[in-house]
Structures are given as C-alpha cells and as structure tokens.
Design a protein around this motif. Structure first.
Motif, PDB file in Angstrom:
ATOM      1  N   ARG A   1     -19.858 -57.425 124.615  1.00 18.78           N
ATOM      2  CA  ARG A   1     -21.007 -58.496 124.665  1.00 18.78           C
ATOM      3  C   ARG A   1     -22.227 -57.876 124.941  1.00 18.78           C
ATOM      4  O   ARG A   1     -23.462 -58.045 124.464  1.00 18.78           O
ATOM      5  N   GLY A   2     -22.317 -56.674 126.008  1.00 17.00           N
ATOM      6  CA  GLY A   2     -23.342 -55.989 126.416  1.00 17.00           C
ATOM      7  C   GLY A   2     -24.004 -55.095 125.240  1.00 17.00           C
ATOM      8  O   GLY A   2     -25.249 -54.956 124.862  1.00 17.00           O
ATOM      9  N   ILE A   3     -23.160 -54.514 124.365  1.00 16.89           N
ATOM     10  CA  ILE A   3     -23.406 -53.796 123.052  1.00 16.89           C
ATOM     11  C   ILE A   3     -24.160 -54.646 122.241  1.00 16.89           C
ATOM     12  O   ILE A   3     -24.934 -54.211 121.648  1.00 16.89           O
ATOM     13  N   ALA A   4     -23.433 -55.757 122.016  1.00 14.39           N
ATOM     14  CA  ALA A   4     -24.180 -56.730 120.949  1.00 14.39           C
ATOM     15  C   ALA A   4     -25.392 -57.129 121.430  1.00 14.39           C
ATOM     16  O   ALA A   4     -26.027 -57.110 120.635  1.00 14.39           O
ATOM     17  N   LEU A   5     -25.558 -57.391 122.702  1.00 17.60           N
ATOM     18  CA  LEU A   5     -26.971 -57.961 123.228  1.00 17.60           C
ATOM     19  C   LEU A   5     -28.039 -56.898 122.975  1.00 17.60           C
ATOM     20  O   LEU A   5     -29.030 -57.016 122.402  1.00 17.60           O
ATOM     21  N   LEU A   6     -27.307 -55.682 123.592  1.00 20.94           N
ATOM     22  CA  LEU A   6     -28.528 -54.610 123.212  1.00 20.94           C
ATOM     23  C   LEU A   6     -28.671 -54.289 121.787  1.00 20.94           C
ATOM     24  O   LEU A   6     -30.088 -54.063 121.243  1.00 20.94           O
ATOM     25  N   ASN A   7     -28.003 -54.215 120.789  1.00 23.91           N
ATOM     26  CA  ASN A   7     -28.028 -54.260 119.586  1.00 23.91           C
ATOM     27  C   ASN A   7     -29.064 -55.112 118.862  1.00 23.91           C
ATOM     28  O   ASN A   7     -29.876 -54.796 118.111  1.00 23.91           O
ATOM     29  N   LEU A   8     -28.566 -56.488 119.300  1.00 22.75           N
ATOM     30  CA  LEU A   8     -29.544 -57.458 118.668  1.00 22.75           C
ATOM     31  C   LEU A   8     -30.942 -57.510 119.102  1.00 22.75           C
ATOM     32  O   LEU A   8     -31.904 -58.011 118.503  1.00 22.75           O
ATOM     33  N   THR A   9     -31.168 -57.086 120.705  1.00 22.33           N
ATOM     34  CA  THR A   9     -32.495 -57.091 121.052  1.00 22.33           C
ATOM     35  C   THR A   9     -33.280 -55.772 120.952  1.00 22.33           C
ATOM     36  O   THR A   9     -34.465 -55.882 120.519  1.00 22.33           O
ATOM     37  N   LEU A  10     -32.518 -54.533 121.025  1.00 19.57           N
ATOM     38  CA  LEU A  10     -33.509 -53.564 120.748  1.00 19.57           C
ATOM     39  C   LEU A  10     -32.933 -52.671 119.815  1.00 19.57           C
ATOM     40  O   LEU A  10     -33.334 -51.507 119.419  1.00 19.57           O
ATOM     41  N   GLY A  11     -32.012 -53.180 119.008  1.00 19.80           N
ATOM     42  CA  GLY A  11     -31.518 -52.254 117.880  1.00 19.80           C
ATOM     43  C   GLY A  11     -32.540 -52.086 116.494  1.00 19.80           C
ATOM     44  O   GLY A  11     -32.551 -50.973 115.870  1.00 19.80           O
ATOM     45  N   TRP A  12     -33.729 -52.710 116.684  1.00 19.70           N
ATOM     46  CA  TRP A  12     -34.793 -52.838 115.789  1.00 19.70           C
ATOM     47  C   TRP A  12     -35.366 -51.342 116.042  1.00 19.70           C
ATOM     48  O   TRP A  12     -36.025 -50.679 115.033  1.00 19.70           O
ATOM     49  N   THR A  13     -35.468 -50.966 117.281  1.00 19.79           N
ATOM     50  CA  THR A  13     -35.878 -49.495 117.663  1.00 19.79           C
ATOM     51  C   THR A  13     -35.037 -48.444 117.274  1.00 19.79           C
ATOM     52  O   THR A  13     -33.555 -48.720 117.452  1.00 19.79           O
ATOM     53  N   VAL A  14     -35.358 -47.402 116.798  1.00 18.98           N
ATOM     54  CA  VAL A  14     -34.225 -46.297 116.401  1.00 18.98           C
ATOM     55  C   VAL A  14     -33.424 -45.991 117.769  1.00 18.98           C
ATOM     56  O   VAL A  14     -32.226 -45.801 118.004  1.00 18.98           O
ATOM     57  N   LEU A  15     -34.154 -45.853 118.853  1.00 12.74           N
ATOM     58  CA  LEU A  15     -33.574 -45.521 120.251  1.00 12.74           C
ATOM     59  C   LEU A  15     -32.464 -46.418 120.477  1.00 12.74           C
ATOM     60  O   LEU A  15     -31.476 -46.038 121.042  1.00 12.74           O
ATOM     61  N   GLY A  16     -32.843 -47.901 120.584  1.00 16.38           N
ATOM     62  CA  GLY A  16     -32.023 -48.811 120.896  1.00 16.38           C
ATOM     63  C   GLY A  16     -30.745 -48.799 120.185  1.00 16.38           C
ATOM     64  O   GLY A  16     -29.531 -49.184 120.596  1.00 16.38           O
ATOM     65  N   TRP A  17     -30.957 -48.712 118.834  1.00 15.26           N
ATOM     66  CA  TRP A  17     -29.564 -48.777 117.928  1.00 15.26           C
ATOM     67  C   TRP A  17     -28.767 -47.330 118.284  1.00 15.26           C
ATOM     68  O   TRP A  17     -27.669 -47.553 118.285  1.00 15.26           O
ATOM     69  N   ILE A  18     -29.554 -46.271 118.339  1.00 17.51           N
ATOM     70  CA  ILE A  18     -28.629 -45.086 118.783  1.00 17.51           C
ATOM     71  C   ILE A  18     -28.129 -45.421 120.179  1.00 17.51           C
ATOM     72  O   ILE A  18     -26.670 -44.944 120.180  1.00 17.51           O
ATOM     73  N   VAL A  19     -28.624 -45.964 120.995  1.00 13.04           N
ATOM     74  CA  VAL A  19     -27.897 -46.261 122.516  1.00 13.04           C
ATOM     75  C   VAL A  19     -26.828 -47.190 122.094  1.00 13.04           C
ATOM     76  O   VAL A  19     -25.529 -46.847 122.840  1.00 13.04           O
TER      77      VAL A  19
END
Length: 77
Positions: free
Chosen positions: A42-60
């Motif tokens: 759930r945390g991974i999905a939340l991070l991906n959906l909120t900050l995934g648009w940045t390359v760094l957020g997607w990589i994290v």
C-alpha cells in the motif's frame, strides 16, 4: 505507414498507444508490489501514484518493491 504520421487518425492512434504504454510503465512498481504480495504494497502504491510522475519517485518505488520483504500470506494487509 505514411497515414500514421500525416493524418489526424494516425495522430490519435499514436496518442492512444503512447498513453497506454506510459500508464503501463508508470504503474509497474505498484503492479509488482500487488502481484508479489509485498509487505508494504500500500505504501509502495501510494508513493508510486503520488510521486511516480517524477523520475526519482518512480525509481524509489521500484527499488522499494524489489527489496521489500514478501509475505507468504496473500491476505497480508
């Protein structure tokens, strides 16, 4: 192939395919977390959906899902 680059219909086809490929690529970390039953999915999905648009957020998010512990219980919260 000429119609694809020089017509309105070709532009729409390219736009739809590009959007579909982009969305699939964008959600890869979330999908891997849910399929692999990652403990923090759930945390991974939340991070991906909120900050995934940045390359760094997607990589994290991708690194997190790859190194997260995976539970054996498919019903893990």
């Amino acid at each position: 192939m000429h119609w694809l680059t020089n017509s309105p219909q070709g532009f729409v086809v390219i736009l739809v395919l590009g959007t579909a490929i982009g969305l699939i690529g964008y959600t890869i970390p979330s999908v891997l977390a849910w399929i692999g039953h990652a403990r923090h999915r759930r945390g991974i999905a939340l991070l991906n959906l909120t900050l995934g648009w940045t390359v760094l957020g997607w990589i994290v998010a991708l690194v997190w899902v790859l190194f997260d512990e995976h539970g054996n219980d498919p019903e893990w919260p």
